[in-house]
Design a protein around this motif. Sequence first.
Motif, PDB file in Angstrom:
ATOM      1  N   GLN A 132      38.124  46.702  -5.952  1.00 49.47           N
ATOM      2  CA  GLN A 132      38.998  46.358  -4.836  1.00 49.47           C
ATOM      3  C   GLN A 132      38.603  44.984  -4.319  1.00 49.47           C
ATOM      4  O   GLN A 132      37.475  44.792  -3.912  1.00 49.47           O
ATOM      5  CB  GLN A 132      38.848  47.409  -3.730  1.00 49.47           C
ATOM      6  CG  GLN A 132      39.763  47.187  -2.567  1.00 49.47           C
ATOM      7  CD  GLN A 132      41.197  47.497  -2.906  1.00 49.47           C
ATOM      8  OE1 GLN A 132      41.478  48.491  -3.550  1.00 49.47           O
ATOM      9  NE2 GLN A 132      42.101  46.647  -2.498  1.00 49.47           N
ATOM     10  N   LYS A 133      39.499  44.042  -4.343  1.00 54.69           N
ATOM     11  CA  LYS A 133      39.171  42.675  -3.945  1.00 54.69           C
ATOM     12  C   LYS A 133      39.226  42.486  -2.435  1.00 54.69           C
ATOM     13  O   LYS A 133      38.241  42.208  -1.796  1.00 54.69           O
ATOM     14  CB  LYS A 133      40.112  41.676  -4.623  1.00 54.69           C
ATOM     15  CG  LYS A 133      39.986  41.656  -6.122  1.00 54.69           C
ATOM     16  CD  LYS A 133      38.639  41.152  -6.536  1.00 54.69           C
ATOM     17  CE  LYS A 133      38.556  41.067  -8.040  1.00 54.69           C
ATOM     18  NZ  LYS A 133      37.274  40.785  -8.547  1.00 54.69           N
ATOM     19  N   ASP A 134      40.394  42.586  -1.840  1.00 51.52           N
ATOM     20  CA  ASP A 134      40.568  42.307  -0.416  1.00 51.52           C
ATOM     21  C   ASP A 134      41.302  43.446   0.275  1.00 51.52           C
ATOM     22  O   ASP A 134      42.047  44.194  -0.346  1.00 51.52           O
ATOM     23  CB  ASP A 134      41.366  41.020  -0.206  1.00 51.52           C
ATOM     24  CG  ASP A 134      40.573  39.775  -0.548  1.00 51.52           C
ATOM     25  OD1 ASP A 134      39.334  39.852  -0.527  1.00 51.52           O
ATOM     26  OD2 ASP A 134      41.196  38.743  -0.830  1.00 51.52           O
ATOM     27  N   VAL A 135      41.086  43.520   1.592  1.00 48.50           N
ATOM     28  CA  VAL A 135      41.763  44.492   2.439  1.00 48.50           C
ATOM     29  C   VAL A 135      42.274  43.738   3.658  1.00 48.50           C
ATOM     30  O   VAL A 135      41.605  42.852   4.167  1.00 48.50           O
ATOM     31  CB  VAL A 135      40.803  45.623   2.877  1.00 48.50           C
ATOM     32  CG1 VAL A 135      41.477  46.573   3.830  1.00 48.50           C
ATOM     33  CG2 VAL A 135      40.273  46.371   1.678  1.00 48.50           C
ATOM     34  N   GLU A 136      43.470  44.086   4.128  1.00 50.37           N
ATOM     35  CA  GLU A 136      44.001  43.521   5.360  1.00 50.37           C
ATOM     36  C   GLU A 136      43.946  44.577   6.451  1.00 50.37           C
ATOM     37  O   GLU A 136      44.410  45.702   6.262  1.00 50.37           O
ATOM     38  CB  GLU A 136      45.459  43.085   5.191  1.00 50.37           C
ATOM     39  CG  GLU A 136      45.647  41.773   4.536  1.00 50.37           C
ATOM     40  CD  GLU A 136      47.103  41.356   4.531  1.00 50.37           C
ATOM     41  OE1 GLU A 136      47.975  42.085   5.069  1.00 50.37           O
ATOM     42  OE2 GLU A 136      47.384  40.289   3.977  1.00 50.37           O
ATOM     43  N   PHE A 137      43.368  44.210   7.592  1.00 49.40           N
ATOM     44  CA  PHE A 137      43.369  45.059   8.773  1.00 49.40           C
ATOM     45  C   PHE A 137      44.334  44.428   9.769  1.00 49.40           C
ATOM     46  O   PHE A 137      44.178  43.285  10.152  1.00 49.40           O
ATOM     47  CB  PHE A 137      41.968  45.152   9.385  1.00 49.40           C
ATOM     48  CG  PHE A 137      40.972  45.827   8.487  1.00 49.40           C
ATOM     49  CD1 PHE A 137      40.930  47.206   8.405  1.00 49.40           C
ATOM     50  CD2 PHE A 137      40.102  45.086   7.711  1.00 49.40           C
ATOM     51  CE1 PHE A 137      40.018  47.835   7.574  1.00 49.40           C
ATOM     52  CE2 PHE A 137      39.187  45.706   6.880  1.00 49.40           C
ATOM     53  CZ  PHE A 137      39.148  47.076   6.809  1.00 49.40           C
TER      54      PHE A 137
END
Length: 152
Positions: free
Chosen positions: A80-85
């Motif tokens: 998993q590269k990036d996550v947006e919150f």
Amino acid sequence: MSRFVTQRDFLFFQHINREIVVDVVDVEVVLYKIIQDIVNVNIYGESVSKARYRGISLNALIKYSKIQPESEGFGIDATQKDVEFRFVRKLLQDVDVYPDIGDIVKYNENYYEIHNTNEAQLIGGRPEYNHNVICEAHLTRRSGINIEETHV
């Protein structure tokens, strides 16, 4: 620029956003802010150890990026590269906190470090109707974040 969005419309959107994020989606994350006053930085503005405040529980919408499979070695390793919150600005104002670059977000027993914030979520293209804060984060190691978990 839209002239037909009024203050009443904006308050209605705020009410709907709060209801969706808090009552319907109901995903809690914990935000750990950096204590900027006691962090020692070098000439590049970097620091090896960072002190943090006690975590603040917030509600957020979470958007995962696409999983990139890597096929080096034996088999395929999915990372998993990036996550947006995505935080509702009004909810952040209620608890008097704002996420910044370098802060840590705990979600699903993982820790994510914020590397970018975007607050240009305007309703009708008007700056006074800014309603959302988007934080892009990446998975970080637990050993480097210097957070103590307390059980109350």
